[in-house]
Design a protein around this motif. Structure first.
Motif, PDB file in Angstrom:
ATOM      1  N   ILE A 173       0.833  -1.203   0.000  1.00 47.86           N
ATOM      2  CA  ILE A 173       0.000   0.000   0.000  1.00 47.86           C
ATOM      3  C   ILE A 173       0.868   1.254   0.000  1.00 47.86           C
ATOM      4  N   GLY A 174       1.906   1.271   0.828  1.00 51.23           N
ATOM      5  CA  GLY A 174       2.789   2.438   0.883  1.00 51.23           C
ATOM      6  C   GLY A 174       3.524   2.668  -0.416  1.00 51.23           C
ATOM      7  N   THR A 175       4.032   1.590  -1.022  1.00 53.21           N
ATOM      8  CA  THR A 175       4.772   1.718  -2.284  1.00 53.21           C
ATOM      9  C   THR A 175       3.861   2.175  -3.415  1.00 53.21           C
ATOM     10  N   LEU A 176       2.717   1.509  -3.572  1.00 50.50           N
ATOM     11  CA  LEU A 176       1.783   1.901  -4.632  1.00 50.50           C
ATOM     12  C   LEU A 176       1.224   3.303  -4.402  1.00 50.50           C
ATOM     13  N   GLY A 177       0.952   3.632  -3.152  1.00 49.70           N
ATOM     14  CA  GLY A 177       0.455   4.976  -2.851  1.00 49.70           C
ATOM     15  C   GLY A 177       1.468   6.041  -3.212  1.00 49.70           C
ATOM     16  N   PHE A 178       2.734   5.787  -2.888  1.00 50.51           N
ATOM     17  CA  PHE A 178       3.779   6.752  -3.231  1.00 50.51           C
ATOM     18  C   PHE A 178       3.907   6.882  -4.738  1.00 50.51           C
ATOM     19  N   LEU A 179       4.032   5.759  -5.448  1.00 51.93           N
ATOM     20  CA  LEU A 179       4.246   5.795  -6.899  1.00 51.93           C
ATOM     21  C   LEU A 179       3.079   6.440  -7.635  1.00 51.93           C
ATOM     22  N   ASN A 180       1.855   6.025  -7.319  1.00 58.71           N
ATOM     23  CA  ASN A 180       0.688   6.561  -8.028  1.00 58.71           C
ATOM     24  C   ASN A 180       0.507   8.053  -7.789  1.00 58.71           C
ATOM     25  N   ASN A 181       0.663   8.490  -6.551  1.00 61.99           N
ATOM     26  CA  ASN A 181       0.490   9.908  -6.265  1.00 61.99           C
ATOM     27  C   ASN A 181       1.635  10.743  -6.827  1.00 61.99           C
TER      28      ASN A 181
END
Length: 110
Positions: free
Chosen positions: A46-54
């Motif tokens: 969640i943290g990795t995808l949240g960082f990358l997408n945002n």
């Protein structure tokens, strides 16, 4: 009148309790080591995808002038706040789940 069930004394704080991330009074609600690792993996994803997408959303908004509309400004504002949660909030929970205890003490728990 609004009544909250929040406790500001933090009775389930690992600094005061048995050290489990989900630990409460008497050990009810605690996770096993496997459960803590599953939570850590989920938080990592969640943290990795949240960082990358945002980060992609903010980069595209800054790069292309055609995307600079009032509604997109609101969406970028949401992306910035979500990026900050991904960078500043998720790593603490991830580390706590990976180690099986809260790492930043009682004040961090509160």
């Amino acid at each position: 009148m609004i009544v909250s069930n929040a406790s500001f004394g933090c009775p389930s704080c690992p600094a005061l309790g048995d050290g489990d991330v989900g630990g409460g009074g008497g050990g009810t609600g605690s996770l096993t080591r496997t459960g803590q690792l599953v939570v850590a993996v989920c938080l990592g994803v969640i943290g990795t995808l949240g960082f990358l997408n945002n980060f992609i959303v903010i980069t595209l908004f800054c790069r292309y002038r055609t995307l600079r509309s009032p509604i997109n400004c609101m969406l970028v504002s949401i992306s910035v706040s979500d990026l900050l949660v991904s960078v500043l909030g998720t790593p603490f929970s991830f580390a706590a789940s990976a180690h099986g205890r809260w790492l930043i003490g009682r004040s961090g728990c509160v």
